[in-house]
Design a protein around this motif. Structure first.
Motif, PDB file in Angstrom:
ATOM      1  N   ILE A  13       0.833  -1.199   0.000  1.00  0.00           N
ATOM      2  CA  ILE A  13       0.000   0.000   0.000  1.00  0.00           C
ATOM      3  C   ILE A  13       0.869   1.251   0.000  1.00  0.00           C
ATOM      4  N   VAL A  14       1.926   1.247   0.819  1.00  0.00           N
ATOM      5  CA  VAL A  14       2.830   2.399   0.872  1.00  0.00           C
ATOM      6  C   VAL A  14       3.538   2.584  -0.473  1.00  0.00           C
ATOM      7  N   LEU A  15       4.030   1.491  -1.046  1.00  0.00           N
ATOM      8  CA  LEU A  15       4.714   1.592  -2.338  1.00  0.00           C
ATOM      9  C   LEU A  15       3.780   2.063  -3.446  1.00  0.00           C
ATOM     10  N   LEU A  16       2.573   1.529  -3.492  1.00  0.00           N
ATOM     11  CA  LEU A  16       1.611   1.966  -4.503  1.00  0.00           C
ATOM     12  C   LEU A  16       1.226   3.430  -4.307  1.00  0.00           C
ATOM     13  N   SER A  17       1.101   3.850  -3.062  1.00  0.00           N
ATOM     14  CA  SER A  17       0.811   5.263  -2.784  1.00  0.00           C
ATOM     15  C   SER A  17       1.960   6.142  -3.257  1.00  0.00           C
ATOM     16  N   ALA A  18       3.192   5.687  -3.036  1.00  0.00           N
ATOM     17  CA  ALA A  18       4.360   6.450  -3.492  1.00  0.00           C
ATOM     18  C   ALA A  18       4.387   6.556  -5.007  1.00  0.00           C
ATOM     19  N   VAL A  19       4.034   5.477  -5.692  1.00  0.00           N
ATOM     20  CA  VAL A  19       3.994   5.510  -7.157  1.00  0.00           C
ATOM     21  C   VAL A  19       2.948   6.504  -7.635  1.00  0.00           C
ATOM     22  N   VAL A  20       1.794   6.509  -6.986  1.00  0.00           N
ATOM     23  CA  VAL A  20       0.730   7.441  -7.366  1.00  0.00           C
ATOM     24  C   VAL A  20       1.206   8.881  -7.184  1.00  0.00           C
ATOM     25  N   VAL A  21       1.854   9.165  -6.062  1.00  0.00           N
ATOM     26  CA  VAL A  21       2.354  10.521  -5.805  1.00  0.00           C
ATOM     27  C   VAL A  21       3.474  10.870  -6.787  1.00  0.00           C
ATOM     28  N   TRP A  22       4.374   9.923  -7.016  1.00  0.00           N
ATOM     29  CA  TRP A  22       5.503  10.173  -7.911  1.00  0.00           C
ATOM     30  C   TRP A  22       5.040  10.444  -9.335  1.00  0.00           C
ATOM     31  N   ARG A  23       4.057   9.689  -9.788  1.00  0.00           N
ATOM     32  CA  ARG A  23       3.538   9.868 -11.151  1.00  0.00           C
ATOM     33  C   ARG A  23       2.545  11.011 -11.238  1.00  0.00           C
ATOM     34  N   ARG A  24       2.184  11.555 -10.092  1.00  0.00           N
ATOM     35  CA  ARG A  24       1.235  12.671 -10.011  1.00  0.00           C
ATOM     36  C   ARG A  24      -0.092  12.344 -10.685  1.00  0.00           C
ATOM     37  N   VAL A  25      -0.615  11.194 -10.304  1.00  0.00           N
ATOM     38  CA  VAL A  25      -1.925  10.783 -10.813  1.00  0.00           C
ATOM     39  C   VAL A  25      -2.973  11.696 -10.187  1.00  0.00           C
ATOM     40  N   PRO A  26      -3.860  12.250 -10.977  1.00  0.00           N
ATOM     41  CA  PRO A  26      -4.894  13.142 -10.421  1.00  0.00           C
ATOM     42  C   PRO A  26      -5.777  12.409  -9.407  1.00  0.00           C
ATOM     43  N   LEU A  27      -6.070  13.098  -8.316  1.00  0.00           N
ATOM     44  CA  LEU A  27      -6.904  12.496  -7.273  1.00  0.00           C
ATOM     45  C   LEU A  27      -8.291  12.144  -7.800  1.00  0.00           C
ATOM     46  N   ALA A  28      -8.775  12.890  -8.759  1.00  0.00           N
ATOM     47  CA  ALA A  28     -10.101  12.594  -9.315  1.00  0.00           C
ATOM     48  C   ALA A  28     -10.108  11.216  -9.968  1.00  0.00           C
ATOM     49  N   ALA A  29      -9.030  10.859 -10.638  1.00  0.00           N
ATOM     50  CA  ALA A  29      -8.955   9.539 -11.276  1.00  0.00           C
ATOM     51  C   ALA A  29      -8.928   8.437 -10.225  1.00  0.00           C
ATOM     52  N   ILE A  30      -8.214   8.672  -9.130  1.00  0.00           N
ATOM     53  CA  ILE A  30      -8.148   7.676  -8.047  1.00  0.00           C
ATOM     54  C   ILE A  30      -9.515   7.530  -7.398  1.00  0.00           C
ATOM     55  N   ARG A  31     -10.147   8.659  -7.093  1.00  0.00           N
ATOM     56  CA  ARG A  31     -11.473   8.620  -6.475  1.00  0.00           C
ATOM     57  C   ARG A  31     -12.480   7.897  -7.357  1.00  0.00           C
ATOM     58  N   GLU A  32     -12.379   8.120  -8.645  1.00  0.00           N
ATOM     59  CA  GLU A  32     -13.307   7.468  -9.570  1.00  0.00           C
ATOM     60  C   GLU A  32     -13.144   5.949  -9.530  1.00  0.00           C
ATOM     61  N   ARG A  33     -11.911   5.475  -9.458  1.00  0.00           N
ATOM     62  CA  ARG A  33     -11.667   4.035  -9.418  1.00  0.00           C
ATOM     63  C   ARG A  33     -12.045   3.433  -8.067  1.00  0.00           C
ATOM     64  N   LEU A  34     -11.808   4.174  -6.987  1.00  0.00           N
ATOM     65  CA  LEU A  34     -12.115   3.656  -5.652  1.00  0.00           C
ATOM     66  C   LEU A  34     -13.589   3.801  -5.287  1.00  0.00           C
ATOM     67  N   HIS A  35     -14.321   4.564  -6.065  1.00  0.00           N
ATOM     68  CA  HIS A  35     -15.733   4.796  -5.769  1.00  0.00           C
ATOM     69  C   HIS A  35     -16.499   3.481  -5.630  1.00  0.00           C
ATOM     70  N   VAL A  36     -16.190   2.524  -6.444  1.00  0.00           N
ATOM     71  CA  VAL A  36     -16.879   1.228  -6.402  1.00  0.00           C
ATOM     72  C   VAL A  36     -16.520   0.472  -5.121  1.00  0.00           C
ATOM     73  N   LEU A  37     -15.287   0.622  -4.649  1.00  0.00           N
ATOM     74  CA  LEU A  37     -14.837  -0.110  -3.468  1.00  0.00           C
ATOM     75  C   LEU A  37     -15.154   0.588  -2.147  1.00  0.00           C
ATOM     76  N   MET A  38     -15.615   1.825  -2.191  1.00  0.00           N
ATOM     77  CA  MET A  38     -15.804   2.599  -0.966  1.00  0.00           C
ATOM     78  C   MET A  38     -16.712   1.922   0.060  1.00  0.00           C
ATOM     79  N   PRO A  39     -17.848   1.327  -0.314  1.00  0.00           N
ATOM     80  CA  PRO A  39     -18.654   0.650   0.706  1.00  0.00           C
ATOM     81  C   PRO A  39     -17.890  -0.466   1.416  1.00  0.00           C
ATOM     82  N   ALA A  40     -17.115  -1.235   0.681  1.00  0.00           N
ATOM     83  CA  ALA A  40     -16.331  -2.314   1.296  1.00  0.00           C
ATOM     84  C   ALA A  40     -15.236  -1.753   2.193  1.00  0.00           C
TER      85      ALA A  40
END
Length: 97
Positions: free
Chosen positions: A58-85
Motif C-alpha cells: 500500500i505504501v509503495l503503490l501510494s508512493a507511485v501514485v504521488v511520484w507519477r502525479r496521478v490526479p486524485l479525481a482519477a483515483i477517487r473514480e476508481r475507488l468509488h466502487v470499493l468505498m462501501p467495502a
C-alpha cells in the motif's frame, strides 16, 4: 449495520467479563485518551505486524501514485466502487477493537 442486524448492538461485546476487565483498568470511566486511542494504537500495530507485506505494498503503490502525479479525481473514480467495502472494513475493525 452488520453488527446491529445480527446482535442488536452497535458495538459487539464478546463477553461481559472481558468488558468488565477492560473497563477495570480505567476505573470504569473510559475516555478517548485513556482507553479507546490506546486500543486503536495497539490494533494498528498488530495489523502492521501481521500484515507488513500488504502495508508495504500500500505504501509503495501510494508512493507511485504521488511520484507519477496521478490526479486524485482519477483515483477517487476508481475507488468509488470499493468505498462501501472499505468503509465496512474500517468500521468493523474499529468496532472490534
Amino acid at each position: 449495520m452488520y453488527a446491529y442486524g445480527y446482535t442488536n448492538l452497535l458495538f459487539p461485546i464478546s463477553g461481559k467479563a472481558v468488558h468488565f476487565n477492560s473497563l477495570a483498568d480505567v476505573h470504569h470511566h473510559p475516555t478517548i485518551e485513556n482507553l479507546y486511542l490506546p486500543m486503536l494504537r495497539r490494533a494498528a500495530g498488530t495489523i502492521v505486524k501481521n500484515n507488513w507485506v500488504q502495508v508495504l505494498l500500500i505504501v509503495l503503490l501510494s508512493a507511485v501514485v504521488v511520484w507519477r502525479r496521478v490526479p486524485l479525481a482519477a483515483i477517487r473514480e476508481r475507488l468509488h466502487v470499493l468505498m462501501p467495502a472499505l468503509l465496512f472494513v474500517a468500521f468493523l475493525t474499529a468496532a472490534y477493537v
